[in-house]
Design a protein around this motif. Structure first.
Motif, PDB file in Angstrom:
ATOM      1  N   LEU A  72      25.613 -15.257   6.768  1.00  0.00           N
ATOM      2  CA  LEU A  72      24.656 -14.802   5.761  1.00  0.00           C
ATOM      3  C   LEU A  72      23.691 -15.500   5.694  1.00  0.00           C
ATOM      4  N   ILE A  73      23.781 -16.847   5.397  1.00  0.00           N
ATOM      5  CA  ILE A  73      22.648 -17.967   5.012  1.00  0.00           C
ATOM      6  C   ILE A  73      22.036 -18.113   6.228  1.00  0.00           C
ATOM      7  N   GLU A  74      22.365 -18.015   7.485  1.00  0.00           N
ATOM      8  CA  GLU A  74      21.682 -18.427   8.548  1.00  0.00           C
ATOM      9  C   GLU A  74      20.841 -17.081   8.688  1.00  0.00           C
ATOM     10  N   GLU A  75      21.297 -15.786   8.573  1.00  0.00           N
ATOM     11  CA  GLU A  75      20.588 -14.443   8.565  1.00  0.00           C
ATOM     12  C   GLU A  75      19.425 -14.474   7.614  1.00  0.00           C
ATOM     13  N   LYS A  76      19.823 -14.776   6.273  1.00  0.00           N
ATOM     14  CA  LYS A  76      18.774 -14.797   5.227  1.00  0.00           C
ATOM     15  C   LYS A  76      17.603 -15.862   5.483  1.00  0.00           C
ATOM     16  N   SER A  77      18.042 -17.075   6.187  1.00  0.00           N
ATOM     17  CA  SER A  77      17.019 -18.092   6.322  1.00  0.00           C
ATOM     18  C   SER A  77      15.957 -17.744   7.474  1.00  0.00           C
ATOM     19  N   LEU A  78      16.502 -16.993   8.554  1.00  0.00           N
ATOM     20  CA  LEU A  78      15.670 -16.467   9.325  1.00  0.00           C
ATOM     21  C   LEU A  78      14.772 -15.399   9.041  1.00  0.00           C
ATOM     22  N   LYS A  79      15.335 -14.436   7.992  1.00  0.00           N
ATOM     23  CA  LYS A  79      14.261 -13.449   7.662  1.00  0.00           C
ATOM     24  C   LYS A  79      13.429 -14.028   6.702  1.00  0.00           C
ATOM     25  N   LEU A  80      13.702 -15.165   5.973  1.00  0.00           N
ATOM     26  CA  LEU A  80      12.842 -15.875   5.080  1.00  0.00           C
ATOM     27  C   LEU A  80      11.441 -16.425   5.817  1.00  0.00           C
ATOM     28  N   GLU A  81      11.993 -16.938   7.021  1.00  0.00           N
ATOM     29  CA  GLU A  81      10.957 -17.621   8.025  1.00  0.00           C
ATOM     30  C   GLU A  81      10.027 -16.369   8.331  1.00  0.00           C
ATOM     31  N   GLN A  82      10.376 -15.395   8.691  1.00  0.00           N
ATOM     32  CA  GLN A  82       9.695 -14.046   9.073  1.00  0.00           C
ATOM     33  C   GLN A  82       9.055 -13.541   7.900  1.00  0.00           C
ATOM     34  N   LEU A  83       9.464 -13.519   6.676  1.00  0.00           N
ATOM     35  CA  LEU A  83       8.808 -13.052   5.554  1.00  0.00           C
ATOM     36  C   LEU A  83       7.612 -14.070   5.481  1.00  0.00           C
ATOM     37  N   LYS A  84       7.722 -15.383   5.410  1.00  0.00           N
ATOM     38  CA  LYS A  84       6.679 -16.410   5.101  1.00  0.00           C
ATOM     39  C   LYS A  84       5.581 -16.056   6.104  1.00  0.00           C
ATOM     40  N   GLN A 100      10.449 -15.114  -3.140  1.00  0.00           N
ATOM     41  CA  GLN A 100      11.191 -15.736  -4.072  1.00  0.00           C
ATOM     42  C   GLN A 100      12.459 -15.323  -4.467  1.00  0.00           C
ATOM     43  N   ARG A 101      12.790 -13.937  -4.394  1.00  0.00           N
ATOM     44  CA  ARG A 101      14.019 -13.332  -4.311  1.00  0.00           C
ATOM     45  C   ARG A 101      15.027 -13.733  -3.166  1.00  0.00           C
ATOM     46  N   LEU A 102      14.547 -13.672  -2.096  1.00  0.00           N
ATOM     47  CA  LEU A 102      15.170 -14.203  -0.995  1.00  0.00           C
ATOM     48  C   LEU A 102      15.562 -15.528  -0.881  1.00  0.00           C
ATOM     49  N   GLU A 147      16.195 -17.031  -3.611  1.00  0.00           N
ATOM     50  CA  GLU A 147      17.252 -17.274  -4.517  1.00  0.00           C
ATOM     51  C   GLU A 147      18.490 -16.530  -4.194  1.00  0.00           C
ATOM     52  N   GLU A 148      18.573 -15.765  -3.327  1.00  0.00           N
ATOM     53  CA  GLU A 148      19.832 -15.325  -2.544  1.00  0.00           C
ATOM     54  C   GLU A 148      20.258 -16.583  -1.721  1.00  0.00           C
ATOM     55  N   ILE A 149      19.451 -16.997  -0.886  1.00  0.00           N
ATOM     56  CA  ILE A 149      19.845 -18.209  -0.279  1.00  0.00           C
ATOM     57  C   ILE A 149      20.635 -19.249  -0.901  1.00  0.00           C
ATOM     58  N   GLU A 150      19.873 -19.888  -2.110  1.00  0.00           N
ATOM     59  CA  GLU A 150      20.392 -20.844  -2.887  1.00  0.00           C
ATOM     60  C   GLU A 150      21.714 -20.277  -3.395  1.00  0.00           C
ATOM     61  N   SER A 151      21.763 -19.226  -3.817  1.00  0.00           N
ATOM     62  CA  SER A 151      23.107 -18.745  -4.460  1.00  0.00           C
ATOM     63  C   SER A 151      24.104 -18.607  -3.456  1.00  0.00           C
ATOM     64  N   LEU A 152      23.852 -18.174  -2.260  1.00  0.00           N
ATOM     65  CA  LEU A 152      24.892 -18.384  -1.008  1.00  0.00           C
ATOM     66  C   LEU A 152      25.328 -19.620  -0.712  1.00  0.00           C
ATOM     67  N   GLN A 153      24.394 -20.611  -0.820  1.00  0.00           N
ATOM     68  CA  GLN A 153      24.657 -22.056  -0.507  1.00  0.00           C
ATOM     69  C   GLN A 153      25.319 -22.686  -1.500  1.00  0.00           C
ATOM     70  N   SER A 154      25.325 -22.271  -2.758  1.00  0.00           N
ATOM     71  CA  SER A 154      26.264 -22.772  -3.871  1.00  0.00           C
ATOM     72  C   SER A 154      27.573 -22.128  -3.721  1.00  0.00           C
ATOM     73  N   LEU A 155      27.764 -20.879  -3.301  1.00  0.00           N
ATOM     74  CA  LEU A 155      29.194 -20.224  -3.037  1.00  0.00           C
ATOM     75  C   LEU A 155      29.643 -21.175  -1.866  1.00  0.00           C
ATOM     76  N   PHE A 156      29.082 -21.339  -0.896  1.00  0.00           N
ATOM     77  CA  PHE A 156      29.477 -22.068   0.415  1.00  0.00           C
ATOM     78  C   PHE A 156      29.906 -23.570  -0.167  1.00  0.00           C
ATOM     79  N   ASP A 157      29.145 -24.165  -0.951  1.00  0.00           N
ATOM     80  CA  ASP A 157      29.427 -25.610  -1.218  1.00  0.00           C
ATOM     81  C   ASP A 157      30.501 -25.666  -2.352  1.00  0.00           C
ATOM     82  N   ASN A 158      30.568 -24.600  -3.215  1.00  0.00           N
ATOM     83  CA  ASN A 158      31.920 -24.681  -4.237  1.00  0.00           C
ATOM     84  C   ASN A 158      33.217 -24.391  -3.420  1.00  0.00           C
ATOM     85  N   TYR A 159      33.034 -23.493  -2.585  1.00  0.00           N
ATOM     86  CA  TYR A 159      34.323 -23.320  -1.859  1.00  0.00           C
ATOM     87  C   TYR A 159      34.809 -24.392  -1.052  1.00  0.00           C
ATOM     88  N   ASN A 160      33.800 -25.228  -0.575  1.00  0.00           N
ATOM     89  CA  ASN A 160      34.185 -26.496   0.504  1.00  0.00           C
ATOM     90  C   ASN A 160      34.776 -27.540  -0.730  1.00  0.00           C
TER      91      ASN A 160
END
Length: 77
Positions: free
Chosen positions: A19-31, A42-44, A46-59
């Motif tokens: 999900l992080i990878e897909e949203k990061s690619l989409k962000l680059e396209q949007l930019k 900005q919303r995208l 924030e979504e990436i930051e939230s997913l990264q937090s979930l990923f980091d906290n899990y790890n």
């Protein structure tokens, strides 16, 4: 993202990483698209930051478990 989804140990890590990878690619396209509003970008972000937090906290939680004596091996018996 620092790790490749294929190198991760759990389904959760693979899915969140994907999900992080897909949203990061989409962000680059949007930019690169001048028709997209700044709030969409900005919303995208924030979504990436939230997913990264979930990923980091899990790890962080799983690192202790994985290093614990017997960690995963006891669960598979």
């Amino acid at each position: 993202m620092a790790t490749e989804p294929s190198q991760l140990a759990s389904e959760y890590e693979r899915n969140v990483g994907k999900l992080i990878e897909e949203k990061s690619l989409k962000l680059e396209q949007l930019k690169n698209n001048q028709e997209i509003s700044l709030t969409d970008i900005q919303r995208l972000q924030e979504e990436i930051e939230s997913l990264q937090s979930l990923f980091d906290n899990y790890n962080l939680g799983m690192n202790y478990f994985r290093r614990a004596r017997g960690g995963r091996s006891g669960l598979r018996e």
